[in-house]
Design a protein around this motif. Sequence first.
Motif, PDB file in Angstrom:
ATOM      1  N   PHE A  71       0.849  -1.271  -0.110  1.00 41.76           N
ATOM      2  CA  PHE A  71      -0.013   0.291   0.130  1.00 41.76           C
ATOM      3  C   PHE A  71       0.880   1.125   0.028  1.00 41.76           C
ATOM      4  CE2 PHE A  71      -2.817  -3.122   2.061  1.00 41.76           C
ATOM      5  CZ  PHE A  71      -4.073  -2.910   0.981  1.00 41.76           C
ATOM      6  N   GLY A  72       0.405   2.205  -0.677  1.00 44.22           N
ATOM      7  CA  GLY A  72       1.233   3.498  -0.943  1.00 44.22           C
ATOM      8  C   GLY A  72       0.677   4.527   0.181  1.00 44.22           C
ATOM      9  N   GLN A  73       1.190   5.859   0.047  1.00 42.90           N
ATOM     10  CA  GLN A  73       0.754   6.733   0.805  1.00 42.90           C
ATOM     11  C   GLN A  73      -0.663   7.019   0.995  1.00 42.90           C
ATOM     12  OE1 GLN A  73       3.539  10.094   0.800  1.00 42.90           O
ATOM     13  NE2 GLN A  73       5.018   8.637  -0.165  1.00 42.90           N
ATOM     14  N   ASN A  74      -1.364   6.852  -0.226  1.00 45.91           N
ATOM     15  CA  ASN A  74      -2.898   7.263  -0.304  1.00 45.91           C
ATOM     16  C   ASN A  74      -3.666   6.216   0.240  1.00 45.91           C
ATOM     17  OD1 ASN A  74      -1.993  10.123  -1.296  1.00 45.91           O
ATOM     18  ND2 ASN A  74      -1.941   9.132  -3.287  1.00 45.91           N
ATOM     19  N   ALA A  75      -3.139   5.215   0.454  1.00 45.19           N
ATOM     20  CA  ALA A  75      -4.340   4.005   1.140  1.00 45.19           C
ATOM     21  C   ALA A  75      -5.083   4.474   2.263  1.00 45.19           C
ATOM     22  CB  ALA A  75      -3.308   2.760   1.545  1.00 45.19           C
ATOM     23  N   THR A  76      -6.212   3.932   2.306  1.00 50.01           N
ATOM     24  CA  THR A  76      -7.138   4.311   3.301  1.00 50.01           C
ATOM     25  C   THR A  76      -7.126   3.008   4.512  1.00 50.01           C
ATOM     26  OG1 THR A  76      -9.095   3.142   2.190  1.00 50.01           O
ATOM     27  CG2 THR A  76      -8.837   5.419   1.799  1.00 50.01           C
ATOM     28  N   GLN A  77      -7.558   3.545   5.524  1.00 53.43           N
ATOM     29  CA  GLN A  77      -7.931   2.290   6.523  1.00 53.43           C
ATOM     30  C   GLN A  77      -8.733   1.218   6.268  1.00 53.43           C
ATOM     31  OE1 GLN A  77      -5.348   3.010   8.623  1.00 53.43           O
ATOM     32  NE2 GLN A  77      -6.203   3.538  10.449  1.00 53.43           N
ATOM     33  N   GLY A  78      -9.757   1.539   5.507  1.00 51.27           N
ATOM     34  CA  GLY A  78     -10.485   0.581   4.944  1.00 51.27           C
ATOM     35  C   GLY A  78      -9.803  -0.518   4.173  1.00 51.27           C
ATOM     36  N   ASP A  79      -9.102   0.178   3.262  1.00 57.42           N
ATOM     37  CA  ASP A  79      -8.309  -0.743   2.235  1.00 57.42           C
ATOM     38  C   ASP A  79      -7.395  -1.627   2.747  1.00 57.42           C
ATOM     39  OD1 ASP A  79      -9.871   0.643   0.153  1.00 57.42           O
ATOM     40  OD2 ASP A  79      -8.166   1.839  -0.185  1.00 57.42           O
ATOM     41  N   VAL A  80      -6.676  -1.228   3.941  1.00 60.78           N
ATOM     42  CA  VAL A  80      -5.731  -1.939   4.358  1.00 60.78           C
ATOM     43  C   VAL A  80      -6.295  -3.157   5.311  1.00 60.78           C
ATOM     44  CG1 VAL A  80      -4.178  -1.997   6.562  1.00 60.78           C
ATOM     45  CG2 VAL A  80      -4.263  -0.164   4.634  1.00 60.78           C
ATOM     46  N   TYR A  81      -7.894  -2.650   5.893  1.00 59.49           N
ATOM     47  CA  TYR A  81      -8.310  -3.740   6.920  1.00 59.49           C
ATOM     48  C   TYR A  81      -8.792  -4.975   5.841  1.00 59.49           C
ATOM     49  CZ  TYR A  81     -11.823  -6.341   9.495  1.00 59.49           C
ATOM     50  OH  TYR A  81     -12.365  -7.252  10.002  1.00 59.49           O
ATOM     51  N   ASN A  82      -9.379  -4.604   4.642  1.00 53.35           N
ATOM     52  CA  ASN A  82      -9.884  -5.657   3.679  1.00 53.35           C
ATOM     53  C   ASN A  82      -8.852  -6.513   3.222  1.00 53.35           C
ATOM     54  OD1 ASN A  82     -12.429  -4.581   3.611  1.00 53.35           O
ATOM     55  ND2 ASN A  82     -12.143  -3.000   2.175  1.00 53.35           N
ATOM     56  N   VAL A  83      -7.461  -6.046   3.077  1.00 52.26           N
ATOM     57  CA  VAL A  83      -6.650  -7.265   2.588  1.00 52.26           C
ATOM     58  C   VAL A  83      -5.956  -7.706   3.873  1.00 52.26           C
ATOM     59  CG1 VAL A  83      -4.415  -6.784   1.394  1.00 52.26           C
ATOM     60  CG2 VAL A  83      -6.144  -5.668   0.517  1.00 52.26           C
ATOM     61  N   VAL A  84      -5.781  -6.937   4.837  1.00 50.50           N
ATOM     62  CA  VAL A  84      -4.705  -7.463   6.010  1.00 50.50           C
ATOM     63  C   VAL A  84      -5.820  -8.494   6.996  1.00 50.50           C
ATOM     64  CG1 VAL A  84      -3.577  -6.791   8.115  1.00 50.50           C
ATOM     65  CG2 VAL A  84      -3.067  -5.591   5.939  1.00 50.50           C
ATOM     66  N   ALA A  85      -6.846  -8.086   7.396  1.00 49.89           N
ATOM     67  CA  ALA A  85      -7.489  -8.732   8.310  1.00 49.89           C
ATOM     68  C   ALA A  85      -8.948  -9.365   8.113  1.00 49.89           C
ATOM     69  CB  ALA A  85      -7.864  -7.675   9.422  1.00 49.89           C
ATOM     70  N   ALA A  86      -9.652  -9.033   7.083  1.00 48.76           N
ATOM     71  CA  ALA A  86     -10.825  -9.413   6.699  1.00 48.76           C
ATOM     72  C   ALA A  86     -10.948 -10.980   6.599  1.00 48.76           C
ATOM     73  CB  ALA A  86     -11.500  -9.071   5.465  1.00 48.76           C
ATOM     74  N   GLU A  87     -10.025 -11.634   5.871  1.00 44.51           N
ATOM     75  CA  GLU A  87      -9.738 -13.115   5.478  1.00 44.51           C
ATOM     76  C   GLU A  87      -9.503 -13.667   7.077  1.00 44.51           C
ATOM     77  OE1 GLU A  87      -7.148 -16.396   2.967  1.00 44.51           O
ATOM     78  OE2 GLU A  87      -7.066 -14.126   2.515  1.00 44.51           O
ATOM     79  N   THR A  88      -8.661 -13.121   7.661  1.00 45.30           N
ATOM     80  CA  THR A  88      -8.255 -13.384   9.030  1.00 45.30           C
ATOM     81  C   THR A  88      -9.594 -13.993   9.927  1.00 45.30           C
ATOM     82  OG1 THR A  88      -5.934 -12.662   8.944  1.00 45.30           O
ATOM     83  CG2 THR A  88      -6.795 -13.417  10.873  1.00 45.30           C
ATOM     84  N   VAL A  89     -10.302 -12.706   9.978  1.00 44.01           N
ATOM     85  CA  VAL A  89     -11.542 -12.623  10.791  1.00 44.01           C
ATOM     86  C   VAL A  89     -12.540 -13.838  10.190  1.00 44.01           C
ATOM     87  CG1 VAL A  89     -13.439 -11.620  11.565  1.00 44.01           C
ATOM     88  CG2 VAL A  89     -11.351 -10.171  11.576  1.00 44.01           C
ATOM     89  N   ALA A  90     -12.578 -14.059   8.914  1.00 45.16           N
ATOM     90  CA  ALA A  90     -13.508 -15.187   8.630  1.00 45.16           C
ATOM     91  C   ALA A  90     -12.786 -16.383   8.919  1.00 45.16           C
ATOM     92  CB  ALA A  90     -13.403 -15.209   7.034  1.00 45.16           C
ATOM     93  N   ASN A  91     -11.342 -16.646   8.781  1.00 40.16           N
ATOM     94  CA  ASN A  91     -11.003 -17.731   9.520  1.00 40.16           C
ATOM     95  C   ASN A  91     -11.313 -18.291  10.823  1.00 40.16           C
ATOM     96  OD1 ASN A  91      -9.839 -18.235   6.654  1.00 40.16           O
ATOM     97  ND2 ASN A  91      -7.984 -17.319   7.352  1.00 40.16           N
ATOM     98  N   VAL A  92     -11.210 -17.126  11.547  1.00 35.05           N
ATOM     99  CA  VAL A  92     -11.443 -17.258  13.076  1.00 35.05           C
ATOM    100  C   VAL A  92     -13.095 -17.656  13.293  1.00 35.05           C
ATOM    101  CG1 VAL A  92     -12.008 -16.030  15.324  1.00 35.05           C
ATOM    102  CG2 VAL A  92      -9.825 -15.766  13.858  1.00 35.05           C
TER     103      VAL A  92
END
Length: 766
Positions: free
Chosen positions: A57-78
């Motif tokens: 992610f570059g300097q213009n990335a939003t918090q929502g974009d970061v969450y969707n890539v970083v944590a959304a799949e992990t929460v589904a796995n939990v």
Amino acid sequence: MAEAHNVRVVCRFRPFNSREIEAGAAAEADQLVRIRDGVAVQLSDENGQIFQYDSVFGQNATQGDVYNVVAAETVANVMEGYNGTIFAYGQTGAGKSFSMFGKEKSDDDALKGVIPRAAADLFARLEEASMNDPNFEVTEVKCSFLEIYKEKLKDLLNPNGPALKVRESKHKGVWVDGLTAEWVTCEAEVMELIRIGEKSRHVAATAMNEASSRSHSVFILETIQKFKDGSTKSGKLCLADLAGSERVKRSKVEGLNLEEAAMINKSLSALGNCINALTQAGRDHIPFRDSKLTYVLRESLGGNSRTTLLVACSPHVSSHEETVSTLRFAERAKTIKCSVRQNKLRSVEELTALVEKLETSIRNQKRYIKGLEELLEANGIDASDVKSQCAGATAGNLVGVVGLDSKEIREMGERLEKLEAEKDDLMQVIEELNTDKATVTDAIQETMNELEASASSERAARERAMAEASAEQLRLEQLLDEEKERLDAEKDALLELLEEKEEELQNSKEEMESEIAQLRASSSTSTQEMSALQVQLDEANSAISSLKHENSQLNSTVQQNTLELSNLQEDVTRSKAGITAKDSELAALVGEKEKADVRIAELMQLEASLKEECAAVSAKHAGLKETLSCSNTEAEQLIEAKVALEAKLNRETQEKESALDDLRKEKEKLISTEQQNQDELAKKEAAAATVAAQLEQLQQLHAEVEAQLVVVNTSNTKLESVSSIQADELAALKRELESKTAAIDSLETTQSNTCLLYTSPSPRDS
């Protein structure tokens, strides 16, 4: 069945901060890296090295974009019953805490970090599951908040709680013993716990970051989903915000902050050593115990967890060395493999259906084999020879072995392979069940050993505390008795001395009054001398009144001290009563502990019977394997016995867990009782210190009284000397009056001489 997964790595570059912008960081020459296709980072130096990651992610990335890539799949796995870990790594001031928690003291939803969004996503998924899954019954969610500060563990939800310890076992893995777990029902309760924990976390300002985290923090969300068919799924989500590495010459820290920076860099270095060891082939020992951080994250680094690493970097050229070091760290971490397994307890119905499916497959396999044998015999081929040649053959080479090119034979071979695979799966399930049973037995034994050791240590500590309390009580009683006797003796001596002085003063006063009366009667002409004597008498009376006042003050002081002594005696009496009550409570606790020991013995007997039943089950499984091909009736009986035994095992395991919970509660009660005893001992010590201070005050008063008595004796001496002088003067006046009377009788005729005699001073007057 365990699955292998690589650690996912996501890289995020923060925007330029105010200091970098003021220094002209917006120029293209100050861009340290270039992002390629959203998955690669290329350095803009002369080497132009490229680093590959899962996402960048570059300097213009939003918090929502970061969450969707970083944590959304992990929460589904939990939600599916797996463990997940997300931890942020990078230099200080790179935006780790912003990515994980969001902007501090902001209500803007767009600025929320990974942790608040994960909590909201988790509860939304749980609500959706409860509405759409008819088998869903109930779910439980609990939170914990841990801080690692200078290699010491701290419970952020209970900062004043007991000391925390990292423990490890075969069936539970690694966990923090004593860490508070709060049950929550919605996102708002999770956010409230985060706010409470953040208040106790160590934060300080440095030259590189105005709100620099001086410790590592780990926020843990655990879910337990229960279904109507009796099955359960559990998952644990660890969200770690690591303190940033820093260089002292840039952060300009000193004192305590310098010590914190050294400990942070040490723990991050230990983390790097563990990752290097995990990426080396054939490395047996991994130094997880070199740091509390690596010990706590052991399951996340190559263990039972789907792990995602979020590395935060600065794009400015002034942070070139730190950014390159972070990118290399992330590149090594990407090669780590984690062995992940689902935390799911199958229901009896699921196990029964699985066994029935496998039995059907075995029966179909037998029919296919028989059909193949008939087909071979119809083509003039000896089936026994083909069996020996087909041992280990696959569907691809089965035609070559048989020597016939038949589509039906090919299909039968493929079906045979599938049945063999299903058979292997069945054997693996049976082995996993046996392993789970052994794990439960080991866990029960380990827990019983821990309870027994804890009970013995608590018993010894309680006995030591009781002995110390009894000795301290005897010492305080003896000290109070001695002080009481000494104060009584001093009081009696002071009272006797004061009475004697009062009598002496009264006698002196009476003597002086009698002498003054005699002087007044003997000479009416000595008015001037009598007035002087009256003045001296008044002074003596004032001195006597002041002495009486001081005597009354001393009496009041003695009475006050007597009252305080009586109060202290009452306190000692109450303390004795409290100690007696505590002794009775301790005796009751000892009785409860004996009951717990009896319960532990029953559990041990139950475990022995369980082992015997497990041995019987193993024997039955062996018989099932041997006779499965020849007797379906015996197989069904064994399956029913297995299902019944597993149900019984589950019930007994739940009973043991409840019994262990009761024992843990009793242990907590014993610890609180011991703490109350320590508080009472502290109060007694404070009371003893108060008594000592009061004794010192009494000694000072005694010294003051003695000094006043010395002054009184001096005054008495002066009064006696003044009285003797006045008596001498009165005798001289009497003699002078007699001589003057004789002179008056002899010189009555000479009035002028008589006047001269009265006006001129006599030699004695001069």
